[in-house]
Design a protein around this motif. Structure first.
Motif, PDB file in Angstrom:
ATOM      1  N   LYS A  45      32.907  45.561  30.366  1.00  0.00           N
ATOM      2  CA  LYS A  45      33.621  44.684  31.294  1.00  0.00           C
ATOM      3  C   LYS A  45      34.447  43.673  30.512  1.00  0.00           C
ATOM      4  O   LYS A  45      33.923  43.005  29.616  1.00  0.00           O
ATOM      5  CB  LYS A  45      32.608  43.967  32.194  1.00  0.00           C
ATOM      6  CG  LYS A  45      33.227  43.125  33.291  1.00  0.00           C
ATOM      7  CD  LYS A  45      32.173  42.388  34.110  1.00  0.00           C
ATOM      8  CE  LYS A  45      31.739  41.092  33.450  1.00  0.00           C
ATOM      9  NZ  LYS A  45      30.974  40.218  34.359  1.00  0.00           N
ATOM     10  N   VAL A  62      42.177  45.435  34.851  1.00  0.00           N
ATOM     11  CA  VAL A  62      40.989  45.583  35.689  1.00  0.00           C
ATOM     12  C   VAL A  62      40.914  46.965  36.312  1.00  0.00           C
ATOM     13  O   VAL A  62      41.879  47.465  36.868  1.00  0.00           O
ATOM     14  CB  VAL A  62      40.985  44.497  36.777  1.00  0.00           C
ATOM     15  CG1 VAL A  62      39.812  44.669  37.726  1.00  0.00           C
ATOM     16  CG2 VAL A  62      40.926  43.114  36.127  1.00  0.00           C
ATOM     17  N   GLY A  63      39.755  47.602  36.230  1.00  0.00           N
ATOM     18  CA  GLY A  63      39.494  48.876  36.874  1.00  0.00           C
ATOM     19  C   GLY A  63      39.763  50.088  36.013  1.00  0.00           C
ATOM     20  O   GLY A  63      39.155  51.144  36.215  1.00  0.00           O
ATOM     21  N   ILE A 101      30.786  47.179  34.720  1.00  0.00           N
ATOM     22  CA  ILE A 101      31.768  46.868  35.744  1.00  0.00           C
ATOM     23  C   ILE A 101      31.453  45.535  36.411  1.00  0.00           C
ATOM     24  O   ILE A 101      30.307  45.286  36.797  1.00  0.00           O
ATOM     25  CB  ILE A 101      31.766  47.965  36.842  1.00  0.00           C
ATOM     26  CG1 ILE A 101      31.859  49.360  36.213  1.00  0.00           C
ATOM     27  CG2 ILE A 101      32.884  47.735  37.840  1.00  0.00           C
ATOM     28  CD1 ILE A 101      31.567  50.463  37.191  1.00  0.00           C
ATOM     29  N   GLU A 157      35.861  44.216  40.432  1.00  0.00           N
ATOM     30  CA  GLU A 157      36.724  45.318  40.000  1.00  0.00           C
ATOM     31  C   GLU A 157      36.724  46.469  41.003  1.00  0.00           C
ATOM     32  O   GLU A 157      37.639  47.295  41.000  1.00  0.00           O
ATOM     33  CB  GLU A 157      36.277  45.843  38.632  1.00  0.00           C
ATOM     34  CG  GLU A 157      36.584  44.923  37.470  1.00  0.00           C
ATOM     35  CD  GLU A 157      36.311  45.582  36.131  1.00  0.00           C
ATOM     36  OE1 GLU A 157      37.197  46.272  35.613  1.00  0.00           O
ATOM     37  OE2 GLU A 157      35.188  45.424  35.614  1.00  0.00           O
ATOM     38  N   GLU A 192      39.729  47.657  43.036  1.00  0.00           N
ATOM     39  CA  GLU A 192      40.838  48.410  42.458  1.00  0.00           C
ATOM     40  C   GLU A 192      40.855  49.846  42.991  1.00  0.00           C
ATOM     41  O   GLU A 192      39.880  50.582  42.869  1.00  0.00           O
ATOM     42  CB  GLU A 192      40.734  48.433  40.927  1.00  0.00           C
ATOM     43  CG  GLU A 192      41.065  47.105  40.273  1.00  0.00           C
ATOM     44  CD  GLU A 192      42.546  46.780  40.329  1.00  0.00           C
ATOM     45  OE1 GLU A 192      43.357  47.680  40.618  1.00  0.00           O
ATOM     46  OE2 GLU A 192      42.892  45.612  40.088  1.00  0.00           O
TER      47      GLU A 192
END
Length: 788
Positions: free
Chosen positions: A67, A118-119, A152, A156, A159
């Motif tokens: 993350k 992100v994601g 994660i 997130e 997304e």
């Protein structure tokens, strides 16, 4: 073991928080009071998860996407294991220091997957697992199969690319993937909506994943077994996220007051609460599954088969720090006063803040334990692979053909001829395989699947040009219509040599206008230094009947601006063949980055390649064996018609508008015989070489001269450049700045529409008439005599 894990957890918590504190409050930032940042609270919520993962569950063959906001914890782990330096930690988020988010290319510690956007780091392990399956199917996987892990943040999960990746993984029966969700129920601006966990579980279950919810730690489970514990559990399970966070921040007395108010004087429940001090009650209520090493260890141990698994780990943002639970803690920082309070609780003496084993009672025992941790047992896990020889330039004899069709023919010939590189090519496409001319390749090399699947149409004796049989030895991975997944697949396969020690040559095709739909993932793949060939086709308004929705305008500028991606737009088949042969070699280079003093580009480092191709058939020029021509194609430009000493006009084109440029030059040639025609095959490399040479001269290399400067330098000062491209005119307009020539850029700046190619070229002013008219307006008022 549990005692050692607890010590490690506390050391990581301290080091991560101190790293951020030092960057913001102690280090000389040099720019006043600008906040450095660093996410102490987001790191704290992950520290138990990462302790149990790295120091118990992982094996050397496993790979982890961390993350982004847990970067300080990751760097602390590597520091504890001797893979990160003190100087890098002290310079966290400073120039040359440990990176804000884990980076394969910029960090010195052992980063598996870069994260930050992100994601995308969440989704990439799915495609890394698919790449591992591909290697196994071909008999190339020489190490035990690893587990691809994503850590994660719950925010997130907003997304969209995550769910595209989940569906693609389901289609390909993905396995050996773990997603570990830090379910702290707080995001950057607020608190996660109530009940999200139930929807997440339903989604993962629908895609065939095992779902393990880790909500209650061992302390809570023990309390639930006490008289009245069932009512406490019911209260915890019903408590809104925002209230749970607020009470955590306020502490044990607030917990007691609220519990007694909500549950009332119920005898056994009151006794359960009264048996605990405020500090013990706070510890009980904060003992969620994501912070309980016993719970985490058991959960990880329970998922040892290959089924994809998601761990929904309840945590507290800022756990163990004075920031715990506060809704503003995402970007919050501990004050110096709070840090001193935190130091006291952690038992770290002044002057020992960076000491890896500060406050550890049994240093020898901890060091001995660290020496047995499986994940770090083999040292660094970054592999290399042998370079494969390029197949050579594939010469095509067609007199009239498009570059897209030429690409298909070259790929088909490579598949037919075979060889080491052909066997390592893996193609992929988001449901446009045939329409991007990969059909011949697939017919020869087959489609990949973990288990063989026949071609039903062929079995039923229905005639078809396509042979769609699947097997573990197939070399094409068919994807659904999601360009983000294409770029992620290219990124994962393009790291195969580093992740698994086995080289693949990924080739992906996509409709050129839809490159922008996967642009974030494309940038992400390049940031990781993944190696692949991306083919965008068909391109431009030249795809006339399809209309504006399928016509690309800005992709040449994307090719120029994207770091790690060499962009080309050839007009002719011989150019395309030269570029593809070069690309197969360039994708495998891993040099140190010394500048090539011919181009002033970092040719040795290699990178990925992007081809912008067209469906428009073009009459081919005679074969050109001149080595200078071949070098010019690769470097970015060559003279199709070299200008004379008194040239008033030079036409510079890129791509399929070559026909218009040549026609316009021919019509003007009667009056202006010195006219020049510059064939630009790569505005990207031509521009990059020019800017690099300027930088080199600024640094003392006074003789540094780029190709663009050599080309423009031979033109008289009064010469005017007319640049033309089926794309944004800024792609070539900069050429006038190289030597100060007046420039008229022609191109496309607005959405296209349906019509014939002639209609649209005339509408956008990129046809021969427009070029001639532009020249007539700038020849000092003297009209150019046109040929009949």
């Amino acid at each position: 073991m549990m005692d050692q894990l607890k010590v490690i957890e506390q050391r990581l918590l301290w080091l991560a928080c101190w790293m951020v504190h030092n960057a913001n409050h102690l280090r000389d930032k040099g720019d006043g009071d600008v906040k450095v940042g660093g996410h102490q609270a987001s790191s704290a919520s992950m520290v138990s998860l990462m302790t149990a993962l790295y120091f118990h569950a992982l094996k050397p063959e496993d790979r982890v996407a961390v993350k982004p906001h847990a970067s300080p914890v990751f760097h602390a782990i590597q520091y504890l294991m001797g893979n990160q330096t003190l100087e890098k930690l002290q310079d966290f988020r400073a120039y040359g220091g440990a990176q804000s988010y884990p980076s394969r290319t910029k960090d010195v510690d052992d980063v598996d997957f870069s994260t930050g956007s992100v994601g995308l780091g969440v989704a990439l392990p799915i495609f890394a697992s698919m790449t591992q399956d591909y290697l196994e199917g071909h008999g190339w996987l020489k190490q035990p199969k690893g587990r691809m892990v994503a850590l994660i943040g719950d925010a997130e999960l907003d997304e969209g690319n995550i769910y595209e990746a989940l569906q693609e993984g389901w289609k390909h029966e993905v396995r050996n993937v773990w997603w570990i969700i830090d379910y702290n129920r707080q995001s950057l601006d607020g608190v996660v909506r109530e009940g999200l966990w139930a929807h997440m579980e339903q989604i993962f279950d629908a895609f065939g994943w095992r779902v393990l919810r880790l909500k209650h730690g061992a302390l809570q489970r023990a309390a639930f077994a006490e008289p009245g514990g069932d009512k406490l559990r019911a209260w915890i399970d019903a408590c809104p996220n925002a209230l749970y966070s607020a009470l955590t921040f306020r502490g044990g007395a607030a917990w007691r007051e609220r519990l007694m108010a909500d549950l009332g004087d119920q005898g056994v429940v009151s006794a359960l609460i009264d048996r605990r001090s405020d500090a013990e009650l706070a510890a009980l209520m904060e003992n969620l599954g994501g912070h309980c090493l016993d719970t985490l260890k058991d959960a990880f141990d329970s998922a040892q088969d290959e089924r994809p698994t998601v761990f929904l780990a309840y945590t507290i943002k800022g756990w163990g720090t004075p920031l715990a639970g506060h809704k503003d803690n995402h970007a919050g920082l501990m004050t110096p006063t709070q840090m001193e309070e935190f130091r006291g609780r952690m038992g770290v003496p002044h002057g020992a803040e960076w000491e890896p084993f500060a406050a550890v009672e049994d240093v020898a025992g901890l060091k001995a334990f660290l020496g047995t941790v499986p994940f770090f047992a083999r040292g660094r896990r970054r592999y290399t692979a042998e370079t494969l020889p390029a197949p050579g330039v594939v010469a095509l004899s067609d007199k009239m053909l498009s570059t897209q069709a030429g690409f298909g023919k070259i790929m088909d010939e490579i598949a037919r001829a075979g060889g080491p590189l052909a066997d390592r090519i893996v193609t992929t496409s988001p449901d446009v395989t045939v329409s991007t001319n990969l059909g011949g390749w697939v017919n020869r090399r087959g489609l990949f699947a973990r288990d063989p699947r026949g071609d039903t149409f062929r079995d039923e004796r229905i005639p078809s040009a396509q042979k769609w049989a699947f097997s573990p030895q197939g070399q094409h991975i068919e994807l659904g219509i999601a360009e983000m997944n294409l770029m992620l697949m290219l990124g994962a396969a393009g790291l195969s040599h580093s992740l698994f020690g086995e080289r693949l040559i990924p080739v992906g095709t996509v409709y050129d206008p839809f490159v922008v739909r996967g642009l974030d993932a494309l940038n992400y793949a390049c940031y990781q230094d993944a190696r692949f060939l991306l083919v965008g086709t068909p391109s431009g308004v030249t795809l006339a009947p399809e209309g504006g929705a399928h016509q690309s305008i800005g992709t040449p500028l994307i090719g120029m601006s994207q770091d790690g991606l060499a962009s080309f737009e050839p007009a002719y088949l011989d150019e395309l063949a030269i570029i593809m042969d070069w690309a197969f070699d360039y994708m495998q280079r891993e040099g140190k980055g010394d500048l090539d003093e011919r181009t002033w580009l970092r040719e040795e480092t290699g990178g990925s390649v992007y081809l912008r191709l067209s469906t428009r058939p073009v009459e081919q020029v005679l074969r050109r064996p001149d080595p200078g021509f071949q070098q010019g194609v690769i470097d970015g430009a060559y003279w199709l018609r070299e200008p004379g000493p008194n040239a008033e006009v030079v036409i510079a084109y890129q791509g399929t508008v070559a026909t218009e440029a040549i026609e316009a030059a021919g019509r003007m040639m009667g009056a202006r015989r010195d006219i020049g025609v510059l064939a630009v095959t790569s505005a990207d490399r031509l521009n990059a070489g020019w800017t690099a040479a300027r930088r080199a001269r600024a640094r003392g290399h006074e003789t540094a001269t780029s190709l663009a400067e050599r080309l423009m330098g031979q033109l008289p000062p009064h010469c005017t450049l007319i640049t033309v491209i089926d794309g944004h005119p800024a792609t070539l307009s900069w050429l006038g700045a190289v030597a100060g020539h007046r420039t008229i850029p022609l191109g496309v700046e607005h959405f296209g529409q349906t019509g014939t190619i002639a209609d649209l070229y005339r509408h956008f002013g990129i046809d021969a008439d427009a070029i001639v008219a532009a020249a007539a307006r700038i020849t000092q008022g003297r009209p150019i005599q046109l040929r009949a």
